[in-house]
Write a protein that holds these residues in place. Structure first.
Motif, short mmCIF file in Angstrom:
data_model
loop_
_atom_site.label_atom_id
_atom_site.label_comp_id
_atom_site.label_asym_id
_atom_site.label_seq_id
_atom_site.Cartn_x
_atom_site.Cartn_y
_atom_site.Cartn_z
N TYR A 33 56.23 -34.16 87.30
CA TYR A 33 56.10 -35.18 87.13
C TYR A 33 54.54 -35.79 86.50
CZ TYR A 33 58.30 -34.94 91.88
OH TYR A 33 59.76 -34.70 92.68
N TYR A 35 50.92 -38.20 86.77
CA TYR A 35 49.91 -38.96 86.94
C TYR A 35 49.22 -39.55 86.22
CZ TYR A 35 52.24 -37.73 91.10
OH TYR A 35 53.10 -37.19 92.55
N GLU A 41 38.98 -43.84 90.33
CA GLU A 41 40.14 -44.31 90.89
C GLU A 41 41.19 -43.50 91.81
OE1 GLU A 41 40.78 -48.90 88.57
OE2 GLU A 41 42.73 -47.61 89.10
N GLY A 42 41.87 -43.85 92.04
CA GLY A 42 43.10 -42.43 92.56
C GLY A 42 44.32 -42.11 91.61
N LEU A 43 45.16 -40.95 92.02
CA LEU A 43 45.89 -40.93 90.28
C LEU A 43 47.76 -41.67 91.21
CD1 LEU A 43 44.87 -37.87 91.30
CD2 LEU A 43 46.52 -37.14 90.64
N LYS A 44 47.77 -42.52 90.00
CA LYS A 44 49.05 -43.11 90.13
C LYS A 44 50.03 -42.51 89.46
CE LYS A 44 46.38 -46.75 91.40
NZ LYS A 44 45.68 -47.14 93.30
N PHE A 45 51.18 -43.06 90.36
CA PHE A 45 52.84 -42.87 89.71
C PHE A 45 52.68 -43.00 88.33
CE2 PHE A 45 56.45 -40.68 89.88
CZ PHE A 45 57.91 -41.50 89.43
N TYR A 48 58.94 -39.80 87.14
CA TYR A 48 59.47 -37.93 87.45
C TYR A 48 60.73 -37.42 86.74
CZ TYR A 48 62.54 -36.15 90.68
OH TYR A 48 63.69 -35.11 91.28
N ALA A 100 60.84 -35.32 100.60
CA ALA A 100 59.05 -35.41 100.89
C ALA A 100 58.64 -33.99 101.20
CB ALA A 100 59.19 -36.73 102.32
N GLN A 104 53.89 -30.31 95.24
CA GLN A 104 53.75 -31.04 93.86
C GLN A 104 52.05 -29.69 93.41
OE1 GLN A 104 53.82 -34.48 91.95
NE2 GLN A 104 55.30 -35.74 93.74
N PHE B 34 49.67 -35.18 102.79
CA PHE B 34 49.07 -34.05 102.83
C PHE B 34 47.42 -34.77 102.14
CE2 PHE B 34 53.07 -32.18 100.45
CZ PHE B 34 53.59 -33.02 101.04
N TYR B 36 44.82 -33.05 99.41
CA TYR B 36 44.28 -32.20 98.10
C TYR B 36 42.93 -32.57 97.78
CZ TYR B 36 49.38 -32.35 96.83
OH TYR B 36 50.83 -31.81 96.09
N PHE B 89 41.93 -36.58 98.59
CA PHE B 89 42.64 -37.37 98.40
C PHE B 89 43.25 -37.50 99.27
CE2 PHE B 89 41.66 -39.56 93.95
CZ PHE B 89 40.90 -38.06 93.73
N SER B 93 54.36 -38.61 100.80
CA SER B 93 55.95 -38.32 99.86
C SER B 93 56.50 -38.92 100.75
CB SER B 93 55.69 -37.23 99.79
OG SER B 93 56.89 -36.57 98.86
N ARG B 100 57.64 -37.86 95.08
CA ARG B 100 57.15 -38.30 94.68
C ARG B 100 55.27 -38.55 95.23
NH1 ARG B 100 58.05 -44.29 92.38
NH2 ARG B 100 56.08 -45.59 93.11
N LEU B 101 54.52 -38.82 94.92
CA LEU B 101 53.56 -38.55 95.33
C LEU B 101 53.29 -40.30 96.17
CD1 LEU B 101 51.99 -35.28 95.36
CD2 LEU B 101 52.17 -36.33 97.62
N PHE B 103 48.57 -41.83 96.46
CA PHE B 103 47.26 -41.73 97.03
C PHE B 103 46.62 -42.33 97.56
CE2 PHE B 103 47.55 -36.94 95.50
CZ PHE B 103 48.36 -37.18 93.97
N GLY B 104 46.23 -42.17 97.93
CA GLY B 104 44.77 -42.67 98.41
C GLY B 104 43.72 -42.82 97.17
N GLU B 105 42.32 -44.05 97.48
CA GLU B 105 41.81 -43.60 96.44
C GLU B 105 40.33 -42.45 96.31
OE1 GLU B 105 43.29 -46.60 95.23
OE2 GLU B 105 41.42 -46.10 93.57
#
Lengths: 115, 113
Positions: A33, A35, A41-45, A48, A100, A104, B34, B36, B89, B93, B100-101, B103-105
């Motif tokens: 994956y 990101y 900011e947070g992580l964005k996908f 995959y 789910a 990761q 999760f 992290y 974070f 999933s 695929r995850l 995430f929050g901010e």
């Protein structure tokens, strides 16, 4: 057992150049994956992949970005004709299976700076 | 679509204080949840996880309980240390695209001695 490896750790490019980011998953992991983490900011996908296949690229920008995970070698995230807005940290993660419940495991990231 | 909402940071605490970082989610089906942690200049490390309702994940003194009725997964620690300073974070999933995850901010935590 080595973790997820990414290189380079830092990459500086000028506008219009190409950036290639590499990711070697953990041994035995066939699911990769990518990101993107923009500043503050947070992580964005983004995408995959499994070996030789793109499974979900719904988070990838439609232009200039591509990804691959060949049968041999690392996964590559390629950004063509970079712009300043591409400056970010790009993280790769891998998992041994899909679902789910799977955890990761993340690499240290590549921090791209576009001048 | 799926989403994760975390309490806004930054959070600053004194050593040995009690920590709570709120996390709520929206998802289809029965996601896994999760937490992290990201230390400066590093990648993300799994802190804990829970895969079904009422499960409690715990690690290194941190814990979080999967509450389906309130769609929450709040992170708690009874006594924080300076070494806990990091960005936390919350993520989920739902299994619809591999693992695929979403995430929050992120919540920046600073613990002062």
């Amino acid at each position: 057992n080595a973790g997820v490896m990414q290189n380079p750790r830092h990459l500086v490019r000028r506008r219009g150049q190409e950036a290639r980011l590499r990711c070697s998953p953990m041994k035995g992991h066939s699911h990769v994956y990518w990101y993107r983490q923009l500043p503050e900011e947070g992580l964005k996908f983004m995408v995959y992949l499994q070996k030789e296949n793109i499974i979900d690229e719904s988070g990838m920008p439609k232009e200039r970005f591509s990804a691959e995970f060949p049968k041999e070698g690392p996964s590559i995230l390629r950004i063509q004709q970079v712009v300043r807005g591409d400056s970010a940290a790009y993280f790769c993660a891998s998992s041994p299976d899909q679902g789910a419940q799977e955890t990761q495991y993340f690499g240290p990231g590549t921090r791209l700076l576009v001048l | 679509g799926d989403s994760v909402t975390q309490m806004e940071g930054p959070v600053t605490l004194s050593e040995e204080a009690f920590l709570t970082i709120n996390c709520t989610y929206t998802a289809t089906g029965y996601p896994s949840l999760f937490w992290y942690v990201q230390y400066p200049g590093e990648g993300l490390q799994l802190l804990l996880k829970a895969t079904k309702a009422d499960d409690k994940g715990s690690n290194k003194g941190f814990e979080a309980t999967y509450r389906k009725e309130t769609t929450s997964f709040h992170l708690e620690k009874g006594s924080v240390q300076v070494s806990d300073s990091a960005v936390y974070f919350c993520a989920l999933s739902d299994g619809t695209s591999g693992s695929r995850l979403t995430f929050g901010e992120g919540t920046q935590l600073t613990v002062n001695p």
